[in-house]
Design an enzyme around this catalytic site. Structure first.
Site, mmCIF file in Angstrom:
data_model
loop_
_atom_site.group_PDB
_atom_site.id
_atom_site.type_symbol
_atom_site.label_atom_id
_atom_site.label_comp_id
_atom_site.label_asym_id
_atom_site.label_seq_id
_atom_site.Cartn_x
_atom_site.Cartn_y
_atom_site.Cartn_z
ATOM 1 C CB ILE A 261 -0.946 -0.012 1.214
ATOM 2 C CG1 ILE A 261 -2.038 1.072 1.086
ATOM 3 C CG2 ILE A 261 -0.215 0.160 2.537
ATOM 4 C CD1 ILE A 261 -3.223 0.630 0.259
ATOM 5 C CG ASN B 106 -4.160 2.139 16.934
ATOM 6 O OD1 ASN B 106 -4.256 3.247 17.467
ATOM 7 N ND2 ASN B 106 -3.001 1.584 16.641
ATOM 8 N N GLY C 75 1.813 -3.656 11.072
ATOM 9 C CA GLY C 75 1.134 -3.899 9.790
ATOM 10 C C GLY C 75 1.122 -2.707 8.849
ATOM 11 C CB VAL C 76 -1.664 -1.251 6.855
ATOM 12 C CG1 VAL C 76 -1.948 0.065 6.161
ATOM 13 C CG2 VAL C 76 -1.965 -2.418 5.919
ATOM 14 C CG ASP C 77 -1.130 2.476 12.125
ATOM 15 O OD1 ASP C 77 -1.679 2.404 13.237
ATOM 16 O OD2 ASP C 77 -0.896 3.553 11.543
ATOM 17 C CB SER D 238 -10.871 -5.452 9.980
ATOM 18 O OG SER D 238 -11.206 -4.274 10.676
ATOM 19 C CE1 TYR E 176 -6.956 -3.760 16.104
ATOM 20 C CE2 TYR E 176 -8.357 -2.395 14.718
ATOM 21 C CZ TYR E 176 -7.484 -2.531 15.796
ATOM 22 O OH TYR E 176 -7.134 -1.427 16.536
#
Ligand code: APR
Length: 179
Positions: free
Chosen positions: A10, A23, A31-33, A121, A125
């Site tokens: 991404i 979050n 992860g992506v964050d 998610s 998640y």
């Protein structure tokens, strides 16, 4: 409006908006964050801290989104969305759908024409990636139906929705959902 599912990262997407699987703290994570914060640079965290200090003092609620510049990313903007956490009992598909829909709305607000989503998610998640793909494809189809490919009928201005998947399994799930 073109909708596609690709295998990729991404952070490398050359689109107007990339969506971060954030979050509620908006202060980063894994992860992506983690990847988006690393690629965007420290100004992204500063912008998120500003969002916390002004609009979201109690954090960004699950299902909601907020937009910041993309800073060092190829993408001009980052939409941070907080997906429901299956492990915490957040199992409402409509809450997950609101992540995708509210992200698109913020993209329209800034005049974006292209947006890239991760499988929100479906990682830490704990949501099943097929369910995430089903929900995401449903929102994208609903937005596309409003345009029937006719530029004049495309009030949103969104021309490309790209789902960027980190595994072949996730990509296959989205291909099935988009078929
Ligand atoms: N590009 C695209 N997809 C990615 C990338 C990447 N660089 N890194 C991970 N993914 C995939 C994961 O494999 C998963 O399919 O994105 C999907 C979402 O995974 P997470 O990033 O774990 O997001 P989520 O499940 O929504 O959990 C959010 O994790 O990182 C923390 O701060 C974040 O607390 C929040 C929680």
């Amino acid at each position: 409006m073109h909708i596609e599912a690709v295998r990729g990262d991404i952070t490398e997407q050359d689109v107007d908006v990339v969506v971060n699987a954030a979050n509620s703290t908006l202060l980063g994570g894994g992860g992506v964050d983690g990847a988006i914060h690393r690629a965007a640079g420290p100004r992204l965290l500063e912008a998120c801290r500003e969002l916390r200090a002004t609009r979201f003092p109690d954090g960004l609620p699950t299902g909601y989104s907020a937009i910041t510049p993309g800073f060092d990313l190829p993408a001009r903007w980052v939409v941070h969305t907080v997906g429901p956490n299956w492990h915490a009992g957040e199992r409402s598909s409509s809450l997950l759908a609101h992540c995708f829909g509210s992200s698109l709305e913020l993209a329209v607000d800034v005049g974006a024409h292209s947006i890239a989503f991760p499988a929100v998610s479906a990682g830490a998640y704990g949501w099943d990636v097929d369910e995430v793909a089903r929900v995401a494809a449903g929102i994208a189809a609903a937005w596309a139906n409003g345009t029937d490919g006719d530029a004049d009928a495309n009030p949103s201005g969104i021309e490309l929705v790209r789902f960027v998947l980190f595994s072949d399994e996730a990509r296959a799930a989205f291909e099935r959902a988009l078929a």
